[in-house]
Design a protein around this motif. Structure first.
Motif, mmCIF file in Angstrom:
data_model
loop_
_atom_site.group_PDB
_atom_site.id
_atom_site.type_symbol
_atom_site.label_atom_id
_atom_site.label_comp_id
_atom_site.label_asym_id
_atom_site.label_seq_id
_atom_site.Cartn_x
_atom_site.Cartn_y
_atom_site.Cartn_z
ATOM 1 N N TYR A 1 0.862 -1.180 0.000
ATOM 2 C CA TYR A 1 0.000 0.000 0.000
ATOM 3 C C TYR A 1 0.899 1.230 0.000
ATOM 4 O O TYR A 1 2.123 1.091 -0.125
ATOM 5 C CB TYR A 1 -0.958 0.002 1.201
ATOM 6 N N SER B 1 -5.946 8.617 0.619
ATOM 7 C CA SER B 1 -7.299 9.155 0.766
ATOM 8 C C SER B 1 -8.213 8.459 -0.226
ATOM 9 O O SER B 1 -7.747 7.753 -1.129
ATOM 10 C CB SER B 1 -7.314 10.670 0.513
ATOM 11 N N PRO C 1 -10.827 5.933 0.241
ATOM 12 C CA PRO C 1 -11.019 6.478 1.581
ATOM 13 C C PRO C 1 -9.689 6.764 2.284
ATOM 14 O O PRO C 1 -8.623 6.405 1.784
ATOM 15 C CB PRO C 1 -11.776 5.350 2.293
ATOM 16 N N VAL D 1 -7.903 -5.663 -4.604
ATOM 17 C CA VAL D 1 -8.493 -4.500 -3.930
ATOM 18 C C VAL D 1 -7.457 -3.884 -3.000
ATOM 19 O O VAL D 1 -6.785 -4.605 -2.255
ATOM 20 C CB VAL D 1 -9.755 -4.910 -3.123
ATOM 21 N N ASP D 2 -7.325 -2.550 -3.050
ATOM 22 C CA ASP D 2 -6.402 -1.869 -2.143
ATOM 23 C C ASP D 2 -6.690 -2.268 -0.704
ATOM 24 O O ASP D 2 -7.850 -2.443 -0.317
ATOM 25 C CB ASP D 2 -6.544 -0.356 -2.277
ATOM 26 N N ARG E 1 -6.751 -0.715 2.163
ATOM 27 C CA ARG E 1 -7.656 0.122 2.957
ATOM 28 C C ARG E 1 -9.108 0.015 2.490
ATOM 29 O O ARG E 1 -10.030 0.388 3.220
ATOM 30 C CB ARG E 1 -7.196 1.579 2.927
ATOM 31 N N LYS E 2 -9.318 -0.475 1.247
ATOM 32 C CA LYS E 2 -10.669 -0.620 0.702
ATOM 33 C C LYS E 2 -11.280 -1.994 0.977
ATOM 34 O O LYS E 2 -12.407 -2.264 0.572
ATOM 35 C CB LYS E 2 -10.656 -0.346 -0.799
ATOM 36 N N GLN E 3 -10.531 -2.840 1.660
ATOM 37 C CA GLN E 3 -11.020 -4.187 1.966
ATOM 38 C C GLN E 3 -11.913 -4.214 3.206
ATOM 39 O O GLN E 3 -12.438 -5.272 3.554
ATOM 40 C CB GLN E 3 -9.826 -5.129 2.155
ATOM 41 N N ARG F 1 -10.106 5.107 10.475
ATOM 42 C CA ARG F 1 -9.244 5.723 9.472
ATOM 43 C C ARG F 1 -8.718 7.072 9.955
ATOM 44 O O ARG F 1 -9.158 7.605 10.970
ATOM 45 C CB ARG F 1 -10.016 5.922 8.162
#
Length: 482
Positions: free
Chosen positions: A223, A244, A246, A317-318, A320-322, A330
């Motif tokens: 990441y 960012s 998210p 999937v990134d 933080r998006k999991q 966050r």
């Protein structure tokens, strides 16, 4: 064992204010909506009430137009991109960032210096040279250099790792190496890259052979890495993500059972070794906290539980998006970190419309024993960053041997190094006077890589653009608690 919301609420009720202040730095800087003011502006009854002025006095403009310092302080340029040269004859790379110091042989000081260079090498006039045996991806511009400062003042510099991308911050290890973090997670084939990026790499400043054939430490996840610290007692690694859409996350990596740290040990670990987790925070009432910007008062304490990352290599999937809503906590612009006082200091540089509450900087303290995050610094939104005096946008950070913290600004407008005492008073240490803009529209680059020499006598810091490493010396003294 997890610290449940009920456990945290019960503990808070029993200990009261005792749980609210963890570590020795105390409450720092300003309340929300206020501006950080320097202690040189404190006068009269207020100064008497706080035990006299702290800091080193007002900053004096530099006739050379580089660095304003208090009276009695001086600076020396150690490396300068496009001017100083490596041992190999190439120019020092540009865009200096995260830095750490180490004791070297025969009284020398060794520094590892990140170079935050993103994308293809053709984009940069001074990328990190592709030194044979030290290259990860020949298409990438970034990497680290090792700088040796000798007792007589002579300086040598060489490549520690090359072919990495956007080497932002990082962190030193208890065994004397540097973990450099890629703040870019381009896959092979994107922006001309030939390998996947978004990893942490280890650089040994004392053993050039140990840096050959760079290996990404994939167990830390893929990441947009910012910084990393190692808990020398419990063995955990803590890592920040600057992202960012998210907002990014603060991670904990737990080593596999029976693992012992040391030189070269990370290379032997499997890509999926240990457990990578993200935080889930809740307040003393047991209520889930979705974003750290919710904290609007110095001394706010959140309990922390840890949630496993499903796919740390972000294959589809990134990371933080999991996680869905309500699963993790966050924060925007999670930046510098430093281990001190038995825990990790963690910076959130600012928050704007993407966050629940806006601010111009937070510093948190994570106590691994209590599993709590305590808000130590909170800077209100600065309405006019072009005016000298207010501090905003904290980024790289270090614990000072003279008490409190030293913080590098990455805000808008005027750029400072500033200190914060144990009791919460801020004071200027340096101001970047090097205008890289125009007279009509001045621009001042951020400070990066703030760190003291092992003996505490020299404060090293970088001006990121064009890329200058500076050594600051002077009448350092322990700051009053105020």
């Amino acid at each position: 064992m997890s610290l449940t919301r009920r456990d945290f609420a019960r503990r808070s009720a029993i200990t009261g204010a005792g749980v609210a202040l963890v570590g020795s730095v105390g409450t720092l800087a300003t309340a929300p909506g206020a501006l950080a003011s320097t202690d040189t502006e404190t006068m009269g009854d207020d100064a008497d009430r706080h035990g006299g002025a702290v800091g080193y006095g007002p900053l004096l403009p530099d006739p050379k137009g580089v660095l304003a310092l208090p009276a009695g302080f001086r600076y020396r340029v150690i490396t300068y991109s496009g001017k100083t040269k490596l041992e190999s004859g190439e120019f020092t790379p540009s865009n200096h960032d995260g830095t750490a110091t180490f004791d070297g042989p025969r009284g020398t000081t060794l520094l590892v210096n990140n170079h935050e260079l993103k994308g293809p090498r053709a984009n940069w006039k001074y990328p990190v040279p592709l030194t044979e045996g030290l290259v990860y991806d020949p298409a990438a511009s970034g990497g680290c250099t090792v700088v040796e400062v000798r007792p007589g003042g002579a300086v040598a510099e060489w490549v520690g790792i090359a072919g990495t991308s956007t080497n932002c911050a990082g962190g030193s290890t208890p065994w004397g190496t540097w973990l450099t973090c890629e703040e870019n997670s381009d896959r092979a084939g994107v922006n001309g890259m030939t390998k996947d990026h978004g990893y942490v790499f280890e650089v040994d400043p004392s053993d050039r052979r140990a840096n050959r054939n760079p290996k990404p430490l994939k167990f830390f996840g893929r990441y947009d890495h910012e910084a990393v610290v190692i808990d020398p007692k419990r063995g955990h690694a803590y890592l920040t993500e600057d992202a960012s859409g998210p907002n990014g996350l603060f991670y904990r990596w737990t080593p596999p059972k029976g693992f012992h740290y040391g030189h070269g040990r990370f290379r032997a670990l499997a890509d999926d070794a240990g457990i990578l987790q993200a935080p889930k925070c809740y307040n003393s009432g047991g209520h889930f906290i979705d974003d750290l910007s919710r904290a609007t008062k110095i001394g706010t304490v959140y309990g922390v539980d840890w949630v496993d990352v499903p796919d740390r290599d972000a294959k589809t999937v990134d990371v933080r998006k999991q996680f869905g809503a309500g699963e993790i906590t966050r924060a925007r612009k999670l930046e510098g970190m430093w281990w001190g006082d038995g825990g990790a200091y963690i910076v959130s540089s600012y928050a704007r419309a993407e966050s629940p509450v806006q601010h111009d900087g937070q510093v948190w303290f994570y106590d691994p024993k209590r599993r709590t995050l305590t808000l130590k610094v909170l800077l209100g939104v600065n309405p006019d960053p072009s005016v000298d005096g207010a501090f905003d946008g904290p980024d790289n950070i270090t614990v000072s041997p003279y008490g409190g913290l030293v913080i590098a600004e990455d805000g808008e407008g005027v750029s400072h190094l500033f200190g914060a005492t144990d009791s919460g008073r801020t004071y200027p240490i340096a101001r970047n006077d090097l205008n890289i803009g125009s007279e009509e529209e001045p621009e001042f680059s951020e400070f990066t890589g703030v760190t003291f020499s092992p003996d505490g006598k020299t404060l090293y810091a970088n001006i990121q653009e064009p890329g200058i490493m500076l050594a600051i010396t002077g009448p350092w003294r322990r700051q009053k608690r105020g």
